[in-house]
Each structure stands twice: as C-alpha cells, then as structure tokens.
Design a protein around this motif. Sequence first.
Motif, PDB file in Angstrom:
ATOM      1  N   LEU A 105      -3.778  -4.728  -0.740  1.00  0.00           N
ATOM      2  CA  LEU A 105      -3.045  -3.596  -0.183  1.00  0.00           C
ATOM      3  C   LEU A 105      -1.740  -3.384  -0.945  1.00  0.00           C
ATOM      4  O   LEU A 105      -1.358  -2.256  -1.258  1.00  0.00           O
ATOM      5  CB  LEU A 105      -2.777  -3.828   1.305  1.00  0.00           C
ATOM      6  N   LEU A 133       4.896   4.243   1.810  1.00  0.00           N
ATOM      7  CA  LEU A 133       3.457   4.078   2.002  1.00  0.00           C
ATOM      8  C   LEU A 133       3.128   2.715   2.587  1.00  0.00           C
ATOM      9  O   LEU A 133       2.204   2.591   3.408  1.00  0.00           O
ATOM     10  CB  LEU A 133       2.729   4.280   0.670  1.00  0.00           C
ATOM     11  N   LEU A 137       1.149   2.472   6.011  1.00  0.00           N
ATOM     12  CA  LEU A 137      -0.176   1.845   6.013  1.00  0.00           C
ATOM     13  C   LEU A 137      -0.268   0.691   6.993  1.00  0.00           C
ATOM     14  O   LEU A 137      -1.324   0.445   7.586  1.00  0.00           O
ATOM     15  CB  LEU A 137      -0.533   1.361   4.608  1.00  0.00           C
ATOM     16  N   VAL A 141      -3.666   1.218   9.153  1.00  0.00           N
ATOM     17  CA  VAL A 141      -4.835   0.335   9.037  1.00  0.00           C
ATOM     18  C   VAL A 141      -5.157  -0.384  10.340  1.00  0.00           C
ATOM     19  O   VAL A 141      -6.269  -0.906  10.501  1.00  0.00           O
ATOM     20  CB  VAL A 141      -4.651  -0.705   7.906  1.00  0.00           C
ATOM     21  N   TYR A 346       4.521   9.843   5.265  1.00  0.00           N
ATOM     22  CA  TYR A 346       3.196   9.553   4.686  1.00  0.00           C
ATOM     23  C   TYR A 346       2.338  10.813   4.665  1.00  0.00           C
ATOM     24  O   TYR A 346       1.745  11.172   3.640  1.00  0.00           O
ATOM     25  CB  TYR A 346       2.540   8.460   5.521  1.00  0.00           C
ATOM     26  N   ILE A 406      -7.356   5.894   2.645  1.00  0.00           N
ATOM     27  CA  ILE A 406      -6.694   4.719   2.075  1.00  0.00           C
ATOM     28  C   ILE A 406      -7.212   4.443   0.672  1.00  0.00           C
ATOM     29  O   ILE A 406      -6.446   4.071  -0.222  1.00  0.00           O
ATOM     30  CB  ILE A 406      -6.898   3.499   2.999  1.00  0.00           C
TER      31      ILE A 406
END
Length: 432
Positions: A105, A133, A137, A141, A346, A406
């Motif tokens: 990641l 980001l 994320l 996620v 984002y 993603i």
Amino acid sequence: MNTERLHIREGVFWLNRHRHAVFFVLYAVFVIVASFATHKVAALPATRWMNMFNFGPFESWAGVRDHLWNLRTGVPPALSAVEVISFKLTGSYEWVIKGLYRKSLILMLILPLFFTRRTLRDYLVHYPMTWILLYALLKVVMGNAQVYDVLLPVFLMLFLGLMWQSQHHAHRPGRQAAMVGLAGFFLSMAELSRPFMLALMPVLLAWAIALLWKRKQQWIWFLAPLLLFSGGWHAKLLVRHGQLIWSNHAGSNLVGAWAPLLDHPTLEASLEPEEPPLEVNEWTWDNLNTEVHYRNSAKRKAAVAAAIKAQPGAAWEHFLHKIGTFTEPQVGMYAWHPDGPEIDAYRWLVHVAYWLLAFLLLRAAWLFVRDWRYVFSLESLLLGTTTFLTLMPVIGESGEEARFLISVLPFLVWVWLRAVGVVERQMNSYLF
C-alpha cells in the motif's frame, strides 16, 4: 522587497539543486510514519474469496496439492499458493495479509514518482499527494481490504519500470538480464492477480517484445517466468478443466454490472443449483470451485451479451452512468461510508485526475497521428493501462467501485504528475 525576492530565488535555486537529497529525507519520513499508520489495517486472505475454503486442509501437503490442482474459481492462484504454502510451513499467513499488504500500500503511492524526471515540480506535486492518499486509503480500505487490490498496481508498475530501465543497462548484461527477468515475473504476477488482466497481456507482451527486439538474447530471461507461472497455470486449467481464463466467476460479475437490463427470473430459472459448501459452519458459502458454476457463468455471460445487443441505447446510457459513478469517485462499500477532510480531498484528486486523463488521451491521439511510434512509448502504455484498469470494473463489476479504484490510484497519481508537467511546459513555451 528586492532583497526578499533575491533570498526567495536563492532558496528555490538551492532547493532545486539539492532536491534529491532533501526529498529522500522527506520520503523516508513518510515511509516511517506510514509504516506505523498502516498497522491499523489488515487484508482478508485471498484464499478465503467468497468464503469457500477453510485453512484446515492445508496442514498437509496433500491438502495443498489438491487445492492448487483443483482451483479454477476467482481465488487469485499465485497469492493463494503463497498463503496455503506459508500456512503449511509456519501455521500462519499473516505476513501476507499484514506485512505484504501494508508495505505494498505504501509502495504503490511512491512508485508513480519513478515514472517522472523527478524535477522539483514533480516532488512538490507528488509528496503532499502521498500524505492525503495514505490517510484517505486507511479509511477507504476498511470497507473490504483485499491484498491483490494493492499488489496489482505494484506488479504492473514494477514490470513497466524494470522493462523501461533495462534499456539503459546494455553495458551490464548481467544486470540487464536480472531486470528483464524480474519484469517478466512481475508481469506474470499481475496477470494472476485479476482474471481480466489476460485481456491486457497481448498489449503488454507486444510492448515488451518491441523493447527487446534488438536484444533477443534477453528474451529467455523475460519469457521464462511468464511461461513457468502464467503459462503453467493456464496449461493446468486447460488440461484439467478445459478453461482458459483462471476464474469461472466472470458471468456473476457481469450480471451484477448490467442488472437493470436483464430478465432476472428467466435467467435464474435457467441456472443449475450450485454445489453445497465444502464444510458446514456458520460462515462457509456455496462451493463455486466447480464445473456447475462454470456452466452457470457461461449462461450469465450469454444473457448479458444478449441483453446489451437487444437494448443498445439503454446499454450505452447505463455504461455512461457507470463511468460517472466510478470516476466521481466512490469511497464506501456496503455499510461502510468513510468521511472527513482527507476523504473529500481524495475524491477531488481522483475526479480531477480523470479529467486530466481525458486531456492526456486526446493529446496522445494527436501525438500518434504525428508519429505512429508513439504507441510504443512508456507514456502510451501508462495511459492505456490507466484507461484499461478503469474500464474493466465499469464493464464487469458493481457495488465495489471504491475497491477497484484502489488499483487505478497509482496510475492516476502519475496522470497528475504527467499532466502538470505537460501544462507547465506548454505555458513556458507560450510565455518565453
């Protein structure tokens, strides 16, 4: 005022001159902070896709062998092999769903920088984006963390970067062979990460072969891992199951994506009952790793194709709606709906990136008209891959757009960097 401007110019000149050292330190800080920040996330094991397989049978080598020999469904085969072999050897696969996932990641956010000239502008655009980001994320996620979502772009970028950089090491044949061999390995791993990657493989292979055309002695190093891993797996599928694509689940995904166009009662009536779970417990679902599911998938694909053919106008309207949904973009899945300033930033970054992608694609068409060899450029491949990774979930998935985005995200970061560079260069040419 003149003195202040002079100091500012001197500061900018110093920063530009020492930018690599300065930003090396800054990116080291980012990696350290990100390593701690990502400890709150862990992915689901790839082997548990659709809740079919328990890990109990993998305590023996016979169980591992039977699993890999019979596997034909949407479980990513290379990742599953790593997980089940790790479980057999150590009793755990946590290093995959935690260590590998977290490091990948972080890596996928940094890799786009290596497809630039790393000017001061590139650093100044990219570095703050990595922080935004990252923290976005970490929330996104949590809705459904899958290892292959972050591994796919890492594999693809490593393949593209290694192949491109290998051209500059002709004076070191050993290093060049190693780079080409690793490129082939990462391309194979990318293809075995998502079933739809098989459609992109001819393009990526043609580009790689074009780069190696004058270095045919390097072909063996590039092709060996591809033939061993991807070739070996697809050969097994053909021999064992008469199946080419490594997933027998594509029809179900297509039905979800094109649901408004379908006659669901008629379709459902045509399907065979799925096989019962492999084990009876509170979380195991139907066994989809079967010939029955393969036949049902074929019927679903045929129904979707027929519906699109019968309703082209509605299909086009639905397609455009799905593109808008994907590029908006989505950040939530099912009951998970993250929010916050980093999520807002984002969404803005991604939405603008798609407008920039449209601009770069128009520019690419013009460059191709001027010189057809542009199609073999690294920029052309990056633009094509970004577009492909966007269109695949638009065409074949619904409900998990936030997850599929993603895998596109690192390429969209590159789109930002490239577009800013192009615009700056054009402005300078007009002004000076």
